[in-house]
Design a protein around this motif. Structure first.
Motif, short mmCIF file in Angstrom:
data_model
loop_
_atom_site.label_atom_id
_atom_site.label_comp_id
_atom_site.label_asym_id
_atom_site.label_seq_id
_atom_site.Cartn_x
_atom_site.Cartn_y
_atom_site.Cartn_z
N SER A 94 21.38 17.29 -9.97
CA SER A 94 21.68 15.86 -10.06
C SER A 94 23.09 15.52 -9.58
O SER A 94 23.48 14.35 -9.58
CB SER A 94 21.52 15.39 -11.51
OG SER A 94 22.34 16.13 -12.37
N MET A 95 23.84 16.53 -9.19
CA MET A 95 25.17 16.32 -8.62
C MET A 95 25.30 17.29 -7.44
O MET A 95 25.69 18.44 -7.60
CB MET A 95 26.26 16.57 -9.67
CG MET A 95 27.62 16.03 -9.29
SD MET A 95 28.85 16.24 -10.63
CE MET A 95 28.31 15.03 -11.83
N ALA A 96 24.91 16.82 -6.27
CA ALA A 96 24.77 17.69 -5.11
C ALA A 96 26.10 18.32 -4.72
O ALA A 96 27.17 17.73 -4.89
CB ALA A 96 24.21 16.90 -3.93
N SER A 97 26.02 19.51 -4.19
CA SER A 97 27.20 20.19 -3.68
C SER A 97 27.85 19.34 -2.60
O SER A 97 27.20 18.92 -1.65
CB SER A 97 26.81 21.55 -3.10
OG SER A 97 27.91 22.21 -2.54
N GLY A 98 29.14 19.07 -2.75
CA GLY A 98 29.86 18.23 -1.80
C GLY A 98 29.93 16.77 -2.19
O GLY A 98 30.52 15.95 -1.47
N SER A 99 29.35 16.42 -3.35
CA SER A 99 29.32 15.02 -3.77
C SER A 99 30.70 14.45 -4.03
O SER A 99 30.88 13.22 -4.01
CB SER A 99 28.46 14.87 -5.04
OG SER A 99 27.09 15.05 -4.75
N HIS A 100 31.68 15.31 -4.26
CA HIS A 100 33.03 14.81 -4.54
C HIS A 100 33.61 14.05 -3.35
O HIS A 100 34.60 13.33 -3.50
CB HIS A 100 33.95 15.98 -4.92
CG HIS A 100 34.12 17.00 -3.84
ND1 HIS A 100 33.21 17.99 -3.61
CD2 HIS A 100 35.09 17.15 -2.90
CE1 HIS A 100 33.61 18.74 -2.59
NE2 HIS A 100 34.76 18.25 -2.14
N ARG A 101 32.98 14.20 -2.19
CA ARG A 101 33.47 13.51 -1.00
C ARG A 101 32.94 12.08 -0.87
O ARG A 101 33.38 11.34 0.00
CB ARG A 101 33.07 14.29 0.26
CG ARG A 101 33.57 15.72 0.30
CD ARG A 101 33.32 16.34 1.67
NE ARG A 101 33.54 17.78 1.65
CZ ARG A 101 32.57 18.67 1.56
NH1 ARG A 101 31.31 18.26 1.48
NH2 ARG A 101 32.83 19.97 1.54
N VAL A 102 31.97 11.71 -1.71
CA VAL A 102 31.39 10.37 -1.61
C VAL A 102 31.59 9.62 -2.93
O VAL A 102 31.78 10.22 -3.99
CB VAL A 102 29.88 10.43 -1.28
CG1 VAL A 102 29.67 11.09 0.08
CG2 VAL A 102 29.09 11.15 -2.36
N GLN A 103 31.55 8.30 -2.86
CA GLN A 103 31.75 7.48 -4.06
C GLN A 103 30.49 7.34 -4.88
O GLN A 103 30.55 7.22 -6.11
CB GLN A 103 32.27 6.10 -3.67
CG GLN A 103 33.71 6.11 -3.16
CD GLN A 103 34.24 4.71 -2.94
OE1 GLN A 103 33.49 3.78 -2.64
NE2 GLN A 103 35.54 4.54 -3.11
N PHE A 135 24.51 9.22 -8.94
CA PHE A 135 25.85 9.81 -9.04
C PHE A 135 26.90 8.77 -8.67
O PHE A 135 26.68 7.92 -7.81
CB PHE A 135 25.95 11.01 -8.08
CG PHE A 135 27.35 11.46 -7.81
CD1 PHE A 135 27.99 12.34 -8.69
CD2 PHE A 135 28.05 11.03 -6.69
CE1 PHE A 135 29.29 12.77 -8.43
CE2 PHE A 135 29.35 11.45 -6.43
CZ PHE A 135 29.97 12.33 -7.31
N ALA A 136 28.06 8.84 -9.35
CA ALA A 136 29.18 7.98 -8.99
C ALA A 136 30.48 8.74 -9.23
O ALA A 136 30.59 9.58 -10.13
CB ALA A 136 29.16 6.68 -9.78
N ASN A 137 31.46 8.40 -8.42
CA ASN A 137 32.77 9.06 -8.45
C ASN A 137 33.83 7.97 -8.58
O ASN A 137 33.92 7.09 -7.73
CB ASN A 137 32.93 9.85 -7.14
CG ASN A 137 34.24 10.59 -7.05
OD1 ASN A 137 35.11 10.46 -7.90
ND2 ASN A 137 34.39 11.37 -5.99
N PRO A 145 25.11 16.93 5.12
CA PRO A 145 26.17 16.76 4.12
C PRO A 145 25.90 15.52 3.29
O PRO A 145 25.09 14.67 3.69
CB PRO A 145 27.43 16.59 4.98
CG PRO A 145 26.93 16.07 6.28
CD PRO A 145 25.58 16.67 6.49
N PRO A 146 26.53 15.39 2.11
CA PRO A 146 26.32 14.18 1.30
C PRO A 146 26.75 12.94 2.06
O PRO A 146 27.60 13.04 2.97
CB PRO A 146 27.22 14.42 0.08
CG PRO A 146 27.45 15.90 0.05
CD PRO A 146 27.45 16.34 1.48
N PRO A 147 26.18 11.77 1.75
CA PRO A 147 25.22 11.54 0.67
C PRO A 147 23.83 12.05 1.01
O PRO A 147 23.44 12.06 2.18
CB PRO A 147 25.22 10.01 0.54
CG PRO A 147 25.62 9.52 1.89
CD PRO A 147 26.57 10.52 2.44
N VAL A 148 23.09 12.45 -0.03
CA VAL A 148 21.81 13.12 0.17
C VAL A 148 20.62 12.20 -0.09
O VAL A 148 19.48 12.55 0.23
CB VAL A 148 21.73 14.37 -0.73
CG1 VAL A 148 21.48 13.99 -2.18
CG2 VAL A 148 20.67 15.33 -0.23
N GLY A 149 20.86 11.01 -0.64
CA GLY A 149 19.75 10.12 -1.00
C GLY A 149 18.85 9.79 0.18
O GLY A 149 17.61 9.92 0.08
#
Length: 436
Positions: free
Chosen positions: A91-100, A117-119, A245-249
């Motif tokens: 539920s928190m994809a690898s690399g998600s820290h790069r997207v909001q 997910f949200a950042n 790469p993210p976002p993956v949706g």
């Protein structure tokens, strides 16, 4: 800040409009329910025909957070005793820290999940300047998860702003929870197969309920003529892994669209073929599971998968479709019949746009056109195969291939594999291209 806990959208999960991740246009996020990507199974890849659970029942709700010291952890869930091992990474994809923000469809044992997910940047050295969370749910079916997209998006923002306030999630779970029968767990729940009788055009509008509007049209525009390369691999039930790469949706939607390419509605077709399964997002924790699968479609943000060639047959990186299987190499070439099908598909789309030009919103009609195009193409192939199989001669000729919309030479390998996968005992006789 405290007053935000009473906002209506936080509890309005039943009727909340879905927020589309599709970049172009303002579309609702929807999925198919009545027919679909299971390609003669309906719904696609659906699991656990449990009488106690309806399609829109939720078996779990959870909050995942990124802890600077411990990494991804499940900070809260209902029911408290459910096994959610691995969900913190799905539920928190690898690399998600790069997207909001992002959303992720995934599979957990016998269930499907959706997480938002949200950042959010924070002035906290302990959190290293960023707070990241996902709020997700598990259900026996993915077809209606879209209903709760808006609620989950609101909830993840709520959790970022007011960590630890779970009242809306508790109320949501109490309203939507499904009770598992004794002894049934997400891991023990096994896929079921449902065979579909012929779909007639006049029934189709009632059966297509919830595909993501704009999803299929963008999928086809993205891949262009190569859509027919993916179509062949999907119809052959190959293991297809899509990297991005993210976002993956949006990439999760490509998994769904790829499945739709192989939709077959002739009764009985595919009995011997392996069941292709939409796995949606996968990560390194899924390696052991994928190793046991003979057919699936999935996406990942982890580049390491490209090196693990024993896990997949087809690897898609951006618009680059490739395979390391020597037998499948010829299928990568777009032949004359593929170009003709793509031209015909675009002609139909242009005609639709012309006839609908007075209507500003014709996206759903365009989606219908694309899905029906491939469904009818597949049905034509298998109808001809069934007719030849029931004849005394049982010989498949170049004329048959052309009648199927295939290139007798360029699609020879594809036809041979198709006969094997679907259990047709036919003799393939294609003229030698060197002969006049």
């Amino acid at each position: 800040m405290a007053g935000r806990t009473d906002r209506a959208p936080l509890l309005d999960w039943a009727e909340a409009p879905a927020v589309s991740p599709v970049p172009e246009g303002d579309h609702d996020v929807k999925w198919p329910r009545g027919y679909g990507a299971s390609w003669s199974r309906t719904p696609p890849g659906e699991l656990c025909p449990l009488p106690q659970l309806e399609d829109d029942h939720i078996v779990a709700v959870f909050v995942v957070t990124f802890d600077p010291r411990s990494g991804n952890i499940v900070e809260w869930c209902l029911p408290q005793d459910i096994d959610l091992e691995g969900v913190e990474f799905k539920s928190m994809a690898s690399g998600s820290h790069r997207v909001q923000s992002d959303f992720i469809y995934f599979r957990k044992g016998g269930f499907f999940g959706l997480a938002c997910f949200a950042n959010m940047p924070v002035e906290s050295e302990l959190e290293r300047g960023a707070r990241m969370k996902s709020v997700g749910i598990l259900s026996p079916s993915y077809t209606l998860l879209y209903r709760y997209m808006h609620f989950l998006e609101n909830q993840v923002r709520h959790q970022l702003e007011l960590p630890g306030h779970y009242t809306p999630l508790e109320a949501f779970y109490e309203d939507k929870k499904g009770v598992l029968p004794a002894g049934i767990t997400p891991q023990s729940c096994q896929p079921s197969v449902h065979w579909l009788s012929s779909i007639h055009k006049h029934l189709y509008p009632e059966m297509k309920i919830t595909h993501p509007a704009g999803c299929m049209s963008q999928f086809i525009k993205f891949f262009g003529e190569q859509i027919f390369v993916l179509w062949k691999f999907a119809l052959l039930r190959k293991r297809i892994l899509i990297f991005s790469p993210p976002p993956v949706g949006v990439v999760c939607y490509r998994v769904y669209c790829c499945c739709c390419l192989a939709n077959v509605t002739l009764p009985g077709v595919g009995v011997t073929a392996p069941e292709s399964k939409p796995f949606f997002y996968v990560n390194v924790a899924d390696i052991e599971t994928l190793d046991d699968e003979v057919s699936y479609v999935a996406c990942t943000t982890e580049k390491i998968f490209e090196q693990k060639q024993d896990l997949y047959d087809v690897y898609v990186d951006n618009q680059n479709v490739k395979t390391h299987r020597e037998r499948l190499q010829p299928l990568l070439r777009v032949n004359s019949a593929d170009k003709e099908k793509y031209r015909r598909l675009n002609d139909q789309r242009q005609l639709l746009m012309y006839t609908q030009e007075v209507d500003r919103d014709c996206s759903s009609c365009e989606e219908d056109l694309f899905i029906l195009f491939f469904m009818e193409q597949n049905n034509r192939i298998f109808q001809i195969l069934l007719e030849v199989a029931s004849s005394q001669d049982k010989t498949l000729t170049a004329d048959h291939a052309r009648s199927m919309g295939l290139d007798p030479q360029g699609d020879r390998n594809f036809l041979m594999d198709l006969l094997e996968v679907y259990g047709f005992d036919l003799m393939l006789v294609i003229d030698n291209p060197c002969c006049p």
